[in-house]
Design an enzyme around this catalytic site. Structure first.
Site, short mmCIF file in Angstrom:
data_model
loop_
_atom_site.label_atom_id
_atom_site.label_comp_id
_atom_site.label_asym_id
_atom_site.label_seq_id
_atom_site.Cartn_x
_atom_site.Cartn_y
_atom_site.Cartn_z
N TYR A 73 -24.04 -12.25 11.99
CA TYR A 73 -25.13 -13.13 12.41
C TYR A 73 -24.73 -13.93 13.65
O TYR A 73 -25.49 -14.05 14.60
CB TYR A 73 -25.51 -14.09 11.27
CG TYR A 73 -26.75 -14.89 11.59
CD1 TYR A 73 -28.01 -14.43 11.21
CD2 TYR A 73 -26.68 -16.10 12.28
CE1 TYR A 73 -29.16 -15.14 11.51
CE2 TYR A 73 -27.82 -16.82 12.59
CZ TYR A 73 -29.06 -16.33 12.21
OH TYR A 73 -30.19 -17.04 12.51
N PHE A 125 -47.86 -9.21 36.72
CA PHE A 125 -47.73 -8.26 35.63
C PHE A 125 -48.39 -8.89 34.41
O PHE A 125 -48.35 -10.11 34.24
CB PHE A 125 -46.28 -7.86 35.34
CG PHE A 125 -46.24 -6.80 34.26
CD1 PHE A 125 -46.69 -5.52 34.53
CD2 PHE A 125 -45.86 -7.10 32.96
CE1 PHE A 125 -46.75 -4.55 33.53
CE2 PHE A 125 -45.92 -6.14 31.97
CZ PHE A 125 -46.36 -4.87 32.25
N THR A 126 -48.97 -8.05 33.56
CA THR A 126 -49.83 -8.54 32.47
C THR A 126 -49.14 -9.60 31.60
O THR A 126 -49.64 -10.72 31.46
CB THR A 126 -50.28 -7.35 31.61
OG1 THR A 126 -49.13 -6.61 31.20
CG2 THR A 126 -51.21 -6.43 32.40
N ASP A 214 -37.97 -10.49 38.23
CA ASP A 214 -38.24 -9.59 37.12
C ASP A 214 -37.47 -8.33 37.51
O ASP A 214 -37.94 -7.53 38.33
CB ASP A 214 -39.74 -9.32 36.97
CG ASP A 214 -40.01 -8.38 35.79
OD1 ASP A 214 -39.10 -7.61 35.42
OD2 ASP A 214 -41.13 -8.41 35.25
N LYS A 257 -36.66 -0.23 30.08
CA LYS A 257 -36.88 0.62 31.27
C LYS A 257 -35.52 1.05 31.83
O LYS A 257 -34.85 1.89 31.23
CB LYS A 257 -37.72 -0.15 32.30
CG LYS A 257 -39.21 -0.24 31.94
CD LYS A 257 -39.53 -1.33 30.97
CE LYS A 257 -41.01 -1.64 30.90
NZ LYS A 257 -41.29 -2.65 29.87
N ARG A 382 -54.69 1.21 34.65
CA ARG A 382 -54.15 0.02 35.32
C ARG A 382 -55.19 -0.37 36.36
O ARG A 382 -55.12 0.00 37.52
CB ARG A 382 -52.80 0.30 35.99
CG ARG A 382 -51.66 0.55 35.01
CD ARG A 382 -50.95 -0.69 34.47
NE ARG A 382 -51.54 -1.32 33.32
CZ ARG A 382 -50.83 -2.01 32.42
NH1 ARG A 382 -49.51 -2.08 32.52
NH2 ARG A 382 -51.41 -2.63 31.43
N PHE A 449 -56.40 -4.81 27.37
CA PHE A 449 -56.23 -3.36 27.56
C PHE A 449 -55.53 -2.70 26.39
O PHE A 449 -55.74 -1.52 26.12
CB PHE A 449 -55.45 -3.08 28.85
CG PHE A 449 -54.11 -3.77 28.91
CD1 PHE A 449 -54.02 -5.10 29.28
CD2 PHE A 449 -52.96 -3.11 28.54
CE1 PHE A 449 -52.80 -5.75 29.31
CE2 PHE A 449 -51.73 -3.75 28.57
CZ PHE A 449 -51.65 -5.08 28.95
N1 F0G Z 1 -42.09 -6.88 33.37
C1 F0G Z 1 -42.45 -5.67 33.81
C2 F0G Z 1 -42.40 -5.37 35.26
C3 F0G Z 1 -42.88 -4.70 32.89
O1 F0G Z 1 -43.24 -3.50 33.34
C4 F0G Z 1 -42.92 -5.02 31.51
C5 F0G Z 1 -43.40 -4.06 30.54
C6 F0G Z 1 -42.53 -6.30 31.12
C7 F0G Z 1 -42.12 -7.20 32.07
C8 F0G Z 1 -42.59 -6.72 29.68
O2 F0G Z 1 -41.54 -6.18 29.00
O3 F0G Z 1 -42.66 -4.70 27.33
O4 F0G Z 1 -40.26 -5.32 27.11
O5 F0G Z 1 -42.01 -6.99 26.70
N2 F0G Z 1 -44.02 -3.02 30.87
C9 F0G Z 1 -44.48 -1.97 29.98
C10 F0G Z 1 -45.26 -0.97 30.78
C11 F0G Z 1 -45.22 -2.46 28.79
O6 F0G Z 1 -45.77 -0.02 30.16
O7 F0G Z 1 -45.36 -1.08 31.99
P1 F0G Z 1 -41.64 -5.77 27.44
#
Ligand code: F0G
Length: 457
Positions: A73, A125-126, A214, A257, A382, A449
């Site tokens: 832990y 980014f979303t 990022d 990624k 997108r 989405f």
């Molecule tokens: N920043 C970027 C540039 C991303 O592409 C993503 C996730 C995140 C942050 C968030 O990270 O999913 O680990 O919480 N992108 C995925 C995509 C979901 O399909 O582009 P996460």
């Protein structure tokens, strides 16, 4: 004979069967999924290009590392391996492990943003923007104009427009930090140049504004710098990555990624005081500071993946090379795509493909569904659906980019799979006038989405 062929720097040790469905099965599946590819069952998908996130194939070394995970832990050995890997490869001293990227974005936003703040960034980014708004901030786009033009072949479409940034700095709002994304996802996987990183960092530093990367796809960005920026032709990917990070005060990373694992992420910082604040929230939202949101084995595989992604330049060359192979095949058929071809996927310009559909009829959503129906290849919208509604007045944000993303998992598919994908895109392109628009039957309030449902108009 000219010898220019190259191949992947690995061979396949284990396979996972996939199933080719019939057209009738796909018709039923996409209707049941409300024309949203996120709602398809993976068993109904033949070639899955929904995302490159958490879909990579791990190496034998990573699978071996899983067995070595320390599940204590507190004070897990695997955590310290991860700290060492992040320090060696990215150059940050302070590590805050999270369950995935958005966990890191949440914590960063909470410790730095006060209500009313403005957070500039090179395109939204979303999840990143969600957390900035959730903390009371407002996102302001400072990416160069070329990023919004699919056909522009600018080599660094991810660059920050320094004039836009200066105008914000001269404005009335407080700016706690600049959110600087490498290889900008929503722009089509487009890189930032080293020169732009350097100049942006200088400008921010003189105004007391932090720069938070990022760095989710920083390795792919490093590759484009090596290929396109004068002076970096012979610099290794590992060295370029270190230099990218040197122009920042910290980074959020989705390890799903570049880092070659299926789950995980982190916030990395230089300032120990800021790191202390982050850890205070970490224990409330994610987990203890020596595991965050990950198991010991996750951290062990992640530490291995971080070193592996830069161990040779061949890895990223093959990764981006596969994306370019697919993109060039699609381009040759006359299909409009975002150019230059990006690092993690091919982005089809749905607005130019389905010119008979107004943006409010969700052309990219409809095109992704049409490609699935044709071949069982799953891509992702997108465009206007992803962009969501403006919190101020509730209207649909209308992004200039209305795209279908065909995203390539790392080390998963072969060139033959890419040929199948290209042929399917070609078939849908030939028959594009028959694709109908969509309307919502269910629209979630946040990040719509992911779970929205549609019917054909
Ligand atoms: N920043 C970027 C540039 C991303 O592409 C993503 C996730 C995140 C942050 C968030 O990270 O999913 O680990 O919480 N992108 C995925 C995509 C979901 O399909 O582009 P996460």
């Amino acid at each position: 004979m000219e010898r220019r062929s190259w191949a992947e720097p690995y061979k396949i040790k284990m396979v996972e069967p996939i199933r080719i469905t019939t057209r009738a099965e796909r018709e039923a599946a996409i209707t049941e999924a409300g024309f949203n590819t996120f709602l398809l069952k993976s068993e109904d998908v033949y070639i899955d290009l929904l995302t490159d996130s958490g879909t990579s194939a791990m190496s034998d070394a990573q699978w071996g590392a899983l067995m070595m995970g320390d599940e204590s832990y507190a004070g897990s050995r695997s955590f310290y391996h991860l700290v060492d890997a992040v320090r060696d490869v990215y150059g940050y001293e302070e590590l805050i492990p999270t369950h995935q990227g958005r966990g890191a974005e949440h914590i960063l936003s909470q410790i730095l943003i006060k209500p009313g703040d403005v957070i500039p960034g090179n395109m939204y980014f979303t999840t990143t923007r969600f957390h900035q708004e959730y903390a009371g901030g407002t996102f302001a786009d400072v990416i160069i104009e070329e990023a919004h033009l699919p056909a522009s072949t600018h080599p660094f479409k991810g660059n920050v427009d320094l004039e836009k940034l200066r105008a914000l700095i001269d404005g009335p709002d407080r700016i706690p930090y600049l959110s600087l994304e490498t290889n900008v996802n929503m722009a089509g996987g487009q890189p930032v140049s080293m020169q732009n990183l350097r100049e942006t960092y200088e400008l921010c530093r003189t105004h007391g504004i932090l720069v938070m990367l990022d760095a989710t796809r920083a390795v792919e960005n490093a590759y484009f710098i090596q290929q396109r920026e004068a002076g970096y032709e012979t610099t290794s990917i590992a060295e370029i990555l270190r230099e990218i990070c040197s122009y920042s005060d910290g980074a959020t990373v989705s390890s799903k990624k570049d880092n070659l694992v299926n789950i995980g992420g982190f916030l990395a910082l230089r300032d120990p005081d800021l790191a202390r604040k982050a850890r205070a929230l970490l224990v409330a939202f994610e987990g203890l500071h020596t595991y965050g949101g990950m198991s010991g084995r996750d951290m062990e595989a992640l530490a291995t993946g971080i070193r592996e992604m830069v161990a040779t330049d061949d890895h990223v060359r093959a990764r981006v090379g596969q994306v370019e192979y697919l993109g060039n095949r699609i381009l040759k058929m006359g299909v409009p795509i975002v150019q230059p071809i990006g690092g993690h996927g091919v982005f089809i310009d749905a607005a130019m493909t389905l010119m008979h559909l107004d943006q409010e009829l969700f052309p990219a959503q409809a095109l992704a569904a049409a490609i699935y129906r044709d071949s069982g290849v799953r891509g992702m919208e997108r465009g206007i659906v992803s962009a969501g509604r403006d919190p101020a007045d509730g209207s649909n944000r209308r992004p200039q980019l209305e795209l279908v993303r065909l995203t390539l998992p790392r080390r998963v598919y072969t060139q033959a799979h890419m040929d199948v994908v290209a042929e399917s895109v070609g078939a849908v392109w030939e028959d594009r006038d028959s694709v109908r628009g969509l309307r919502f039957t269910y629209e979630p309030d946040e990040l719509r989405f992911f779970q929205a449902r549609f019917e054909e108009v």
